[in-house]
Structure formats: structure tokens, C-alpha cells
Design an enzyme around this catalytic site. Structure first.
Site, PDB file in Angstrom:
ATOM      1  N   GLY A  66       0.988  -1.250   0.092  1.00 25.21           N
ATOM      2  CA  GLY A  66      -0.005   0.105  -0.089  1.00 25.21           C
ATOM      3  C   GLY A  66       0.723   1.111   0.109  1.00 25.21           C
ATOM      4  O   GLY A  66       2.138   1.332  -0.336  1.00 25.21           O
ATOM      5  N   GLU A 269       2.024   6.491   7.378  1.00 20.17           N
ATOM      6  CA  GLU A 269       2.900   6.416   8.527  1.00 20.17           C
ATOM      7  C   GLU A 269       2.853   7.713   9.490  1.00 20.17           C
ATOM      8  O   GLU A 269       2.965   8.715   8.984  1.00 20.17           O
ATOM      9  CB  GLU A 269       4.169   6.286   8.269  1.00 20.17           C
ATOM     10  CG  GLU A 269       4.716   5.241   7.326  1.00 20.17           C
ATOM     11  CD  GLU A 269       4.254   3.807   8.026  1.00 20.17           C
ATOM     12  OE1 GLU A 269       4.737   3.592   9.235  1.00 20.17           O
ATOM     13  OE2 GLU A 269       3.673   2.708   7.652  1.00 20.17           O
TER      14      GLU A 269
END
Length: 297
Positions: A66, A269
Site C-alpha cells: 500500500g 505512517e
């Protein structure tokens, strides 16, 4: 004997057992294309595999996963100063970057593009001189939703899971007070959603920075302002072009400061802090993209 140089495919462990992927790799190997495959287990593996790719003398490193996997591979290539091209194989939940640049959904087609497609120079963003993003940094409501959405819900519903979880949490989410500066740009206030894009979309298809290009040397900023999420959202949906709740900006860098800790989502993230400096590194990476990629000028 293959006419194409060898490639290294770095797979996120979650997608390594995909039968269609195994079939696509074997199909290209049968055509004589040399593909090395490595599977990540923990953070930092991608950097180690890129060091191995240098020793193998491959010309392309393919990120199979991803947005987070693409980010990890792309930033590692830039940090190493490597001339190897980046290929993209979308295997994640949202696949926002891959979708927006026009990577085929069919794995065999995507893998072939990642190996034989034309490589073009693209920009990448650096954050606080230590990490970065290839697609987008998001803060506020969207970040909390993508961070908090359960893994089982993402696995079952894909990008729609972010919307469903967001609707469930609307009554509890509050804005972030912050100050944002850039070239000829200054704003201070309450932000419900912040999108700083090299690419255009995040959160499973939400076009936060619809004018962004990945080779124009600029970051595109969009702020959704307001103290209450639902009224601001309805105002924006009803009249997006003239909504008082949208602030746009363009700059090669942005600095965000807040009196409290904020969290930005960098291609999946999370990064928390009170101060963020995001700056674009123009033409820092070569990427194999479709000839009609809509994010190239």
C-alpha cells in the site's frame, strides 16, 4: 535471455501470499524477465533490501504493497542517492498514490509496467529532515480516522472503511489550532483537516489536493477550517468552489506549528510533534508510470 534488466520486488508481508501476484511473477519469469522477490517483516527491511538491490545491479525496485510500503521504498531510494527506478505494485487497502497516477489494478499489468514502463523524474517531500512522503501528509480529522480504523474493517471493506469509521466518530472529533507558513502564505486558526500533497488523494480516494502534480516542484495545501465538523462539511459539499471553510496554498515548503501535539499521516505512517517542516525535493526520484499519467505536467 531477457532484454530487460533485472528487478527487485519488495513485498509487504501482508500481500505476499496473494495467488494472483504469484501467477503474475511466474508469467513474467516465463517471458525471460529476471525478478528477485523479497518480503518485509519489520520496519527497516526495505532499506536493507535496497542495499541488496545495489549489489544485485538491478535497475528497478518495485514496491509491492500500500501507500506505506511505497513511501518506505521511495524514501529509502532517495536517502541512498540511488539511480534505480521505482516501480509500483498496488496491494494495499486504499492504494491512493497508485490509483491517482493511473497504475493498473490488474496485478500482471501493473507488474509489467513496473518493469518495462518509461521512468520519469518525480518529486518527493521531506519532513523534519528525517522522513518524508511521496503522496500526501494529512492532519486533523482524516489522520485520526485512517490511524484508528480497525485492521479487520480495512481488510473487509478497503477504502470505504475509512468513510464508515469517520461517520461513526464525527461527534467526537475536534479541530487542531495551528499556524501554517509557506512562500507568500500565512494562515492561523482551527483546522479540521489539513492536506499537504505532492499527490492528489488520500484516505481511500478523497481528493484533498485536486490540482497537485508530482513533477511541478510544488506542494499543494488544502485546509478545511471551522470549529464544528458537520456544519463545515455540509458547507463544503454544497458549494466546494466558494466554501468559506476551504483555504488553499501552493509552496515548495510549509511549516506547521501548534501549541499542542499534532499527528500527521505521511502516506500511512504517523508522525507526532508540535513543529513540522515539509519541503519538496524536486526530481529526486525516478518512477515507472503510465504514459498518460494524470499527475505529470
Amino acid at each position: 535471455m531477457s532484454t530487460f534488466p533485472a528487478s527487485l520486488l519488495i513485498l509487504n508481508g501482508k500481500g505476499a501470499n496473494e495467488p494472483q501476484l504469484r501467477e503474475a511473477v511466474n508469467l513474467l519469469r516465463d517471458e525471460g524477465i529476471d525478478i528477485h522477490v523479497r518480503v518485509t517483516w519489520e520496519k527497516g527491511d526495505a532499506v536493507r533490501f535496497i542495499d541488496e538491490a545495489l549489489q544485485l545491479n538491478v535497475e528497478t525496485v518495485i514496491a509491492g504493497g500500500g501507500d506505506g510500503t511505497i513511501n518506505e521504498v521511495a524514501t529509502a531510494l532517495v536517502e541512498r542517492g540511488s539511480k534505480m527506478a521505482l516501480g509500483i505494485l498496488p496491494l494495499g487497502t486504499a492504494n491512493d498514490f497508485a490509483t491517482s497516477v493511473g497504475i493498473p489494478q490488474d496485478l500482471a499489468s501493473a507488474l509489467k509496467l513496473a518493469i518495462v514502463g518509461r521512468d520519469v523524474p518525480i518529486d518527493i517531500a521531506r519532513v523534519n529532515d528525517k522522513t518524508g512522503f511521496i503522496n500526501m501528509a494529512t492532519g486533523g480529522f482524516g489522520t485520526r480516522i485512517t490511524t484508528e480504523t480497525p485492521e479487520k474493517l480495512k481488510a473487509a471493506l478497503g477504502g470505504v472503511s475509512y468513510l464508515i469509521h469517520g461517520l461513526m466518530r464525527m461527534d467526537t472529533l475536534k479541530p487542531d489550532r495551528c499556524e501554517i507558513r509557506g512562500e507568500n502564505f500565512h494562515w492561523q486558526g482551527d483546522a479540521l483537516v489539513i492536506g499537504i500533497g505532492n499527490g492528489r488523494q488520500a484516505g481511500g480516494g478523497q481528493q484533498l489536493c485536486p490540482e497537485a502534480l508530482i513533477n511541478d516542484g510544488l506542494l499543494h495545501l488544502r485546509i478545511f477550517t471551522g470549529e464544528e465538523l458537520i456544519p463545515a462539511l455540509f458547507s463544503t459539499l454544497a458549494n466546494p468552489e466558494n466554501s468559506p471553510n476551504i483555504v488553499d496554498g501552493v509552496s515548495s515548503w510549509f511549516e506547521i506549528t501548534a501549541p499542542h501535539e499534532m499527528t500527521f499521516n505521511l502516506d500511512g505512517e504517523p508522525l507526532s510533534g508540535k513543529t513540522f517542516r515539509m519541503e519538496l525535493l524536486p526530481a529526486a526520484l525516478r518512477c515507472r508510470l503510465p504514459p498518460d499519467c494524470p499527475l505529470l505536467r
